[in-house]
Motif scaffolding. Structure first.
Motif, PDB file in Angstrom:
ATOM      1  N   ILE A 512       0.854  -1.182   0.000  1.00  0.00           N
ATOM      2  CA  ILE A 512       0.000   0.000   0.000  1.00  0.00           C
ATOM      3  C   ILE A 512       0.893   1.236   0.000  1.00  0.00           C
ATOM      4  O   ILE A 512       1.734   1.402   0.895  1.00  0.00           O
ATOM      5  N   ILE A 513       0.739   2.111  -1.002  1.00  0.00           N
ATOM      6  CA  ILE A 513       1.542   3.328  -1.129  1.00  0.00           C
ATOM      7  C   ILE A 513       0.591   4.510  -1.233  1.00  0.00           C
ATOM      8  O   ILE A 513      -0.328   4.507  -2.059  1.00  0.00           O
ATOM      9  N   VAL A 514       0.802   5.537  -0.381  1.00  0.00           N
ATOM     10  CA  VAL A 514      -0.007   6.754  -0.422  1.00  0.00           C
ATOM     11  C   VAL A 514       0.899   7.921  -0.813  1.00  0.00           C
ATOM     12  O   VAL A 514       1.991   8.094  -0.246  1.00  0.00           O
ATOM     13  N   SER A 515       0.447   8.723  -1.770  1.00  0.00           N
ATOM     14  CA  SER A 515       1.222   9.886  -2.211  1.00  0.00           C
ATOM     15  C   SER A 515       0.325  11.119  -2.219  1.00  0.00           C
ATOM     16  O   SER A 515      -0.903  11.016  -2.255  1.00  0.00           O
ATOM     17  N   THR A 521       5.723  10.354  -1.940  1.00  0.00           N
ATOM     18  CA  THR A 521       5.239   9.249  -1.119  1.00  0.00           C
ATOM     19  C   THR A 521       5.250   9.647   0.341  1.00  0.00           C
ATOM     20  O   THR A 521       6.276  10.087   0.866  1.00  0.00           O
ATOM     21  N   ILE A 522       4.069   9.496   1.011  1.00  0.00           N
ATOM     22  CA  ILE A 522       3.987   9.852   2.431  1.00  0.00           C
ATOM     23  C   ILE A 522       3.652   8.650   3.310  1.00  0.00           C
ATOM     24  O   ILE A 522       3.715   8.738   4.537  1.00  0.00           O
ATOM     25  N   PHE A 523       3.300   7.521   2.683  1.00  0.00           N
ATOM     26  CA  PHE A 523       2.991   6.309   3.457  1.00  0.00           C
ATOM     27  C   PHE A 523       3.277   5.103   2.569  1.00  0.00           C
ATOM     28  O   PHE A 523       2.917   5.091   1.381  1.00  0.00           O
ATOM     29  N   LYS A 524       3.918   4.090   3.149  1.00  0.00           N
ATOM     30  CA  LYS A 524       4.164   2.858   2.407  1.00  0.00           C
ATOM     31  C   LYS A 524       4.227   1.702   3.393  1.00  0.00           C
ATOM     32  O   LYS A 524       4.909   1.789   4.412  1.00  0.00           O
ATOM     33  N   LYS A 525       3.493   0.618   3.075  1.00  0.00           N
ATOM     34  CA  LYS A 525       3.475  -0.518   3.987  1.00  0.00           C
ATOM     35  C   LYS A 525       3.158  -1.786   3.206  1.00  0.00           C
ATOM     36  O   LYS A 525       2.298  -1.805   2.316  1.00  0.00           O
ATOM     37  N   VAL A 526       3.857  -2.886   3.529  1.00  0.00           N
ATOM     38  CA  VAL A 526       3.562  -4.213   2.988  1.00  0.00           C
ATOM     39  C   VAL A 526       2.578  -4.891   3.943  1.00  0.00           C
ATOM     40  O   VAL A 526       2.810  -4.946   5.158  1.00  0.00           O
ATOM     41  N   TYR A 544      -5.538  12.695  -1.576  1.00  0.00           N
ATOM     42  CA  TYR A 544      -4.332  11.866  -1.630  1.00  0.00           C
ATOM     43  C   TYR A 544      -4.644  10.635  -2.483  1.00  0.00           C
ATOM     44  O   TYR A 544      -5.821  10.294  -2.724  1.00  0.00           O
ATOM     45  N   PHE A 545      -3.602   9.999  -2.947  1.00  0.00           N
ATOM     46  CA  PHE A 545      -3.771   8.849  -3.827  1.00  0.00           C
ATOM     47  C   PHE A 545      -3.161   7.615  -3.189  1.00  0.00           C
ATOM     48  O   PHE A 545      -1.990   7.629  -2.756  1.00  0.00           O
ATOM     49  N   MET A 546      -3.976   6.548  -3.114  1.00  0.00           N
ATOM     50  CA  MET A 546      -3.520   5.265  -2.552  1.00  0.00           C
ATOM     51  C   MET A 546      -3.372   4.263  -3.690  1.00  0.00           C
ATOM     52  O   MET A 546      -4.334   3.985  -4.421  1.00  0.00           O
ATOM     53  N   THR A 554      -2.488  -3.887 -10.087  1.00  0.00           N
ATOM     54  CA  THR A 554      -2.303  -2.561  -9.487  1.00  0.00           C
ATOM     55  C   THR A 554      -3.625  -1.802  -9.538  1.00  0.00           C
ATOM     56  O   THR A 554      -4.340  -1.859 -10.554  1.00  0.00           O
ATOM     57  N   GLU A 555      -3.950  -1.104  -8.443  1.00  0.00           N
ATOM     58  CA  GLU A 555      -5.148  -0.288  -8.424  1.00  0.00           C
ATOM     59  C   GLU A 555      -4.843   0.984  -7.646  1.00  0.00           C
ATOM     60  O   GLU A 555      -4.129   0.952  -6.636  1.00  0.00           O
ATOM     61  N   THR A 556      -5.403   2.115  -8.094  1.00  0.00           N
ATOM     62  CA  THR A 556      -5.222   3.395  -7.413  1.00  0.00           C
ATOM     63  C   THR A 556      -6.589   3.950  -7.019  1.00  0.00           C
ATOM     64  O   THR A 556      -7.531   3.927  -7.820  1.00  0.00           O
ATOM     65  N   ARG A 557      -6.682   4.454  -5.788  1.00  0.00           N
ATOM     66  CA  ARG A 557      -7.921   5.037  -5.294  1.00  0.00           C
ATOM     67  C   ARG A 557      -7.622   6.372  -4.611  1.00  0.00           C
ATOM     68  O   ARG A 557      -6.528   6.573  -4.087  1.00  0.00           O
ATOM     69  N   LYS A 558      -8.614   7.243  -4.597  1.00  0.00           N
ATOM     70  CA  LYS A 558      -8.466   8.529  -3.924  1.00  0.00           C
ATOM     71  C   LYS A 558      -8.802   8.391  -2.442  1.00  0.00           C
ATOM     72  O   LYS A 558      -9.752   7.690  -2.083  1.00  0.00           O
TER      73      LYS A 558
END
Length: 562
Positions: A512-515, A521-526, A544-546, A554-558
Motif C-alpha cells: 500500500i503506497i499513499v502519495s 510518497t507519504i505512506f508505504k506498507k507491505v 491523496y492517492f492510494m 495494481t489499483e489506485t484510489r483517492k
C-alpha cells in the motif's frame, strides 16, 4: 542551465566593456548651495519621504543646515536651519528608532560641554533635538554608524580626541557608552565593515599618525588587531576592490598618496598599490562606489576620481574629472533619480556655496526580457541569474539597463493511475513521448494520457517558450485487472485522516503506497490479508492517492481527508 545573450547587436556591446578605460564622466550641475556657510560635514537622505534625496550639512561655526530636493533632482538653496551657535564637524544619517524615517547625529568639534547631538525626525523632515549629552567634552571629525552588537538597532562608533568610543543604542535612540576607549592617536574618521566574514561589523580608523584596525566580538566589544596601516590619513573606506571576495581598505591621506591595503582573507591587511602622488593636492575623504556599473568599486575623493580597471581589477586609472573647491566632506547618492551616483561636495568657503556633480551615463540602452526558469543572461561582465533590475556599462559611451524576470519552474511530476498517466501541472501545453525511441505519440497532447500499448512514456510540458520533460513511467496493459481487487474496501472515505484498508477475501501479500498531489510518497506498507490502518492525521486536508500493488495487479484510489 542555458546561458543566453540578448541579441547579436547587444552582445557586441556587452563584450565591449572589457576594453573600457577612463569611462567615468561627471559634470557640474548645481552650485551656490549655502553660499555663506563654511561646510564641514555632509550627509544625504530622503528626510521628508517624497522619494528624493535631501542633504544635511554642518555650517562649521554656526548651525545645521538642511536643504530639500525640489523634486526635479535639484537642491533648494533655501536652508532649514537648526541648533545655532555650536561648533560641529561631521554629520551622519541614522534611523535611531527603526521607525522608517531618517534621523541624524552630529560630531562635536572642539571640546564643549555638549557632545554628540541626536536629532529626531518626525517623518516629514522636521527635526527636534533628542539629546546632546553623549560623549560630552569630546572633539572629533566624523562618526560611523551601524549595528555593533547585533540587536537590530544602529549604534555609534565615534573617533575623538586620542581614542574611539562605542555608544550602543537602547532601541529608543538613546546611546549608552559601553565603556571602551580604543587607543587611536589623532583619529579622523572610521569605516564599519565585516573584515573577517564572521557576520559582525569591525572597524578601521584613519588617524593623523598610524591608522588602526579593530575586530568586533559580535557584542560591540572591540579588540585592536592591527596598528601598522596607512599613516597621516583623513578618510577611509572598505570594499572588495580586486574581486577576491574580501573587503579591502583604501585610505585618503592629508597630503601624499592614496593607499590600498588588501585583505588576506582572514581579516589582516597587507600594503598594496599607492595611487597618485599628491604634491600640493590634499585628500580629505574617500568613498568606494561602483560608479559606472561594471561590478567593480571605483575610488571617489573630494578632488579626483579613479576608475577600477576591469581588465585588471584592483588597479586604478585616474580619470579626467576634477572636483573644484576646498572641501572637508562630500557624499554620493542618486540626487536626480536617474539610477546613477551623483556627488554632493561641501565647500569650506564663506563666499562659494556647495556643489553637485551629476554623472553623465551617455546613451542608455533598455532591455526588458523574461527567461525560462534556470536560464541566465550575460550582461557586461556579469551572469544574471535572479530577477531584478540591473545596470551595467557597455563601453565609455553607453549604459545598459536590464529588467529581468523568469517564468515559473514547470512541475514535471506525473500521477499514474493504473494505465493512465496524468501531468500534475495544469493549464499548460503537453506532448506525450514514447521513451523507447523518443518519438512523439501522435495526438497525445492532453494533460492525461492512456497508452494503447505497453511501454515507457514521458510528457514534454511547455509554458510559452519554456519546456521541461518528466521522468519516464512504465505502463503494462496486461498487468491491470481491477476486478481482481474489487473486494478491497477503504473506510471512512472521506475521513478525518485515519483510514482502514480491508483486503476482504484477497489472501495474498500486497503493498500500500499513499502519495500527495505532487507525487511525493507519504505512506508505504507491505500488508497481508485483513485490515491495515493508514494515518494521515499530520497532513493537510485534501486529496491523496492510494496505490495498491499485488505484484500482478495494481489499483489506485483517492483518499479524501476532510
Amino acid at each position: 542551465m542555458k546561458k543566453l545573450l540578448l541579441s547579436v547587436i547587444v552582445t557586441t556591446l556587452l563584450f565591449s566593456v572589457t576594453n573600457a578605460q577612463n569611462c567615468i564622466n561627471y559634470e557640474l550641475g548645481e552650485e551656490g548651495i549655502g553660499t555663506l556657510s563654511e561646510t564641514f560635514g555632509v550627509s544625504l537622505a530622503d528626510f521628508n519621504g517624497d522619494g528624493w534625496l535631501d542633504v544635511v550639512t554642518i555650517d562649521a561655526y554656526d548651525d545645521i543646515e538642511i536643504y530639500f530636493n525640489d523634486g526635479t533632482g535639484l537642491i533648494d538653496t533655501n536652508a532649514y536651519t537648526l541648533g545655532a551657535n555650536r561648533w560641529r564637524f561631521g554629520v551622519q544619517v541614522i534611523d535611531i528608532d527603526n521607525d522608517g524615517d531618517w534621523d541624524f547625529v552630529t560630531a562635536p568639534f572642539s571640546s564643549q560641554s555638549y557632545g554628540i547631538e541626536v536629532w529626531q525626525n518626525n517623518g516629514s523632515g522636521v527635526f527636534s533635538l533628542k539629546s546632546d549629552n553623549t560623549a560630552n567634552n569630546s572633539s572629533g571629525h566624523e562618526l560611523a554608524v551601524g549595528d555593533l552588537n547585533g540587536d537590530g538597532y544602529d549604534d555609534i562608533f565615534f573617533p575623538n580626541d586620542d581614542k574611539a568610543g562605542i555608544y550602543l543604542n537602547d532601541g529608543t535612540g538613546n546611546f549608552i557608552d559601553n565603556g571602551q576607549e580604543l587607543s587611536a592617536s589623532s583619529p579622523e574618521s572610521a569605516v564599519l565593515f565585516d573584515a573577517d566574514g564572521d557576520g559582525d561589523l569591525d572597524a578601521a580608523v584613519a588617524t593623523g599618525f598610524t591608522s588602526k584596525f579593530f575586530t568586533n566580538d559580535g557584542n560591540g566589544n572591540f579588540t585592536e588587531a592591527q596598528n601598522d596601516l596607512a599613516e597621516d590619513s583623513e578618510g577611509v573606506d572598505a570594499a572588495d576592490i580586486n574581486g577576491d571576495g574580501y573587503p579591502d581598505l583604501v585610505f585618503a591621506p592629508w597630503h601624499g598618496y592614496i593607499e590600498i591595503w588588501e585583505n588576506d582573507g582572514l581579516g589582516y591587511f597587507l600594503p598594496g598599490d599607492t595611487i597618485f602622488e599628491g604634491g600640493q593636492n590634499f585628500f580629505i575623504d574617500v568613498e568606494l562606489r561602483d560608479v559606472n556599473y561594471d561590478n567593480l568599486p571605483d575610488i571617489i575623493t573630494d578632488t579626483y576620481i579613479f576608475e577600477n580597471d576591469p581588465s585588471n581589477p584592483g588597479s586604478f586609472i585616474m580619470t579626467s574629472n576634477y572636483l573644484i573647491g576646498s572641501s572637508h566632506d562630500f557624499e554620493t547618492g542618486d540626487i536626480n533619480k536617474d539610477n546613477f551616483l551623483d556627488i554632493y561636495k561641501g565647500r569650506f568657503s564663506s563666499n562659494d556655496g556647495d556643489l553637485i556633480y551629476f554623472y553623465q551615463p551617455g546613451t542608455l540602452l533598455y532591455v526588458d526580457t523574461t527567461l525560462c526558469f534556470g536560464d541566465s543572461l550575460l550582461a557586461g561582465n556579469m551572469w544574471l541569474t535572479q530577477p531584478g533590475d540591473y545596470m551595467m556599462s557597455v563601453g565609455c559611451d553607453s549604459t545598459l539597463s536590464v529588467s529581468l524576470s523568469f517564468y515559473d519552474e514547470i512541475n514535471t511530476n506525473v500521477f499514474q493511475n493504473g494505465i493512465t498517466l496524468t501531468a500534475l501541472a495544469s493549464g499548460l501545453s503537453y506532448q506525450w513521448i514514447n521513451c523507447a525511441d523518443s518519438s512523439f505519440v501522435e495526438g497525445a497532447v492532453g494533460q492525461s494520457f492512456t497508452p494503447e500499448e505497453s511501454g515507457s512514456y514521458a510528457v514534454l510540458i511547455s509554458n510559452g517558450p519554456c519546456s521541461a520533460m518528466s521522468d519516464c513511467y512504465d505502463v503494462s496493459l496486461t498487468e491491470i485487472n481491477e476486478n481482481d481487487l474489487n473486494n478491497i474496501s477503504v473506510y471512512p472515505n472521506p475521513g478525518n485522516g485515519i483510514f482502514i484498508v480491508n483486503t476482504g477475501s484477497y489472501g495474498g501479500m500486497l503493498t500500500i503506497i499513499v502519495s500527495d498531489m505532487t507525487g511525493r510518497t507519504i505512506f508505504k506498507k507491505v500488508a497481508m490479508s485483513g485490515k491495515t490502518r493508514i494515518d494521515l492525521s499530520e497532513y493537510d486536508r485534501g486529496i491523496y492517492f492510494m496505490k495498491i500493488e499485488t505484484g500482478k495487479f495494481t489499483e489506485t484510489r483517492k483518499l479524501i481527508k476532510q
